[in-house]
Design an enzyme around this catalytic site. Structure first.
Site, short mmCIF file in Angstrom:
data_model
loop_
_atom_site.label_atom_id
_atom_site.label_comp_id
_atom_site.label_asym_id
_atom_site.label_seq_id
_atom_site.Cartn_x
_atom_site.Cartn_y
_atom_site.Cartn_z
N ASN A 107 0.80 -1.21 -0.01
CA ASN A 107 -0.15 0.04 -0.10
C ASN A 107 0.85 1.34 -0.13
O ASN A 107 2.26 1.22 0.49
CB ASN A 107 -0.93 0.07 1.11
CG ASN A 107 -1.89 1.21 1.29
OD1 ASN A 107 -2.38 1.65 0.27
ND2 ASN A 107 -1.94 1.66 2.54
N HIS A 109 0.71 5.20 1.27
CA HIS A 109 -0.23 6.02 2.18
C HIS A 109 0.48 7.59 2.30
O HIS A 109 1.76 7.51 2.65
CB HIS A 109 -0.35 5.57 3.69
CG HIS A 109 -1.17 6.20 4.64
ND1 HIS A 109 -2.44 6.25 4.92
CD2 HIS A 109 -0.76 7.17 5.64
CE1 HIS A 109 -2.78 7.02 5.67
NE2 HIS A 109 -1.65 7.65 6.09
N SER A 136 4.33 7.13 2.41
CA SER A 136 5.04 5.73 2.83
C SER A 136 4.53 4.39 2.03
O SER A 136 3.38 4.55 1.95
CB SER A 136 4.74 5.36 4.52
OG SER A 136 5.22 6.52 5.17
N ASP A 145 -2.95 0.92 8.11
CA ASP A 145 -1.75 1.65 7.76
C ASP A 145 -0.43 1.38 8.66
O ASP A 145 0.23 2.26 9.10
CB ASP A 145 -2.16 3.20 8.02
CG ASP A 145 -3.23 3.58 6.92
OD1 ASP A 145 -3.14 2.99 5.82
OD2 ASP A 145 -3.92 4.32 7.12
C1 GRF Z 1 -2.44 8.63 -2.77
O1 GRF Z 1 -2.05 9.84 -2.25
C2 GRF Z 1 -2.34 7.55 -1.95
O2 GRF Z 1 -1.02 7.83 -1.23
C3 GRF Z 1 -3.33 7.53 -1.34
O3 GRF Z 1 -4.40 7.62 -1.97
C4 GRF Z 1 -3.89 8.57 -3.04
C5 GRF Z 1 -4.10 8.01 -4.54
O4 GRF Z 1 -4.06 8.80 -5.57
N1 GRF Z 1 -3.53 5.96 -0.60
P1 GRF Z 1 -4.35 8.29 -7.01
O5 GRF Z 1 -5.73 7.79 -7.08
O6 GRF Z 1 -3.19 7.37 -7.17
O7 GRF Z 1 -4.14 9.69 -7.72
#
Ligand code: GRF
Length: 212
Positions: A107, A109, A136, A145
């Protein structure tokens, strides 16, 4: 060639960076399918444009989250992925899902974990007057998370910033580090064993990889 399945809920800019990294062979693997829990996720168009099969599964079509996740697993398994990648997937996964993909579920985050798990991370960083923020990449475990951090990227917060400015800066870093981490996994350099993240058979420190 190793295969990834990617889960999204929205814009899919991280998905785009992964698709481009596969195309340019920075990641020596392929994206087999993209799943979204939202039919209107723009990321679905990005996947289709790259010729990647897409699937939409809505929580409202299921009696509970467990049965939703079991169906999701069933559909993902049709692609026999080596790695499942969460890229802006906004649902909390059931423990059945996390266990099924244990050690091969990543993932990204938008915070310097363990700071700010959950939602509205940029807002919290601003509110607290932080001068530094970031993102991260981590393996997913059953705690939201948490899970071993593989790589963090930091960004500054300037006095004139609003949430949007921070989000843009953070995403810029995400688009660089997520494909890199995925390439490590695809090449067999990155593994999760005994609940810990290892790169080239070296235990990664709590904050993830840092060039020496
Ligand atoms: C990213 O900022 C990621 O860290 C979080 O959700 C957002 C997704 O953005 N989990 P995108 O859909 O890839 O533009």
């Amino acid at each position: 060639m190793k295969k990834m399945v990617i889960l999204i809920s929205g814009n899919g800019s991280n998905l785009q960076s992964i698709l481009e990294a596969c195309e340019s062979r920075r990641i020596k693997g392929s994206v087999s399918a993209v799943f979204s829990n939202k039919a209107n996720a723009y990321g679905l168009s990005r996947a289709r444009a790259a010729g990647v099969p897409t699937h939409v599964l809505s929580v409202s079509d299921f009696s509970d989250r467990e049965s939703f996740d079991l169906q999701l697993i069933k559909m993902i398994e049709a692609y026999t992925p080596d790695l499942v990648v969460l890229a802006g997937y906004m649902l909390i996964l059931s423990s059945a899902f996390v266990s099924h993909y244990q050690d091969r579920l990543l993932n990204i985050h938008p915070s310097l974990l363990p700071k700010y798990p959950g939602l509205h991370t940029h807002r919290q960083a601003l509110k607290n007057g932080d001068t530094e923020h970031g993102t991260s990449v981590h393996f997913v475990t059953n705690k939201l998370d948490e899970g071993p951090i593989v790589f963090q990227a930091k960004v500054p917060i300037f006095p004139s910033d609003d949430e949007k400015a921070i989000a843009v800066r953070v995403k810029h870093q995400e688009h660089a580090i997520y494909p890199l981490v995925l390439s490590w996994f695809i090449e067999g350099r990155l593994t999760m064993r005994e609940g810990k993240a290892w790169l080239d058979n070296k235990l990664l420190p709590p904050q993830g990889y840092a060039r020496k």
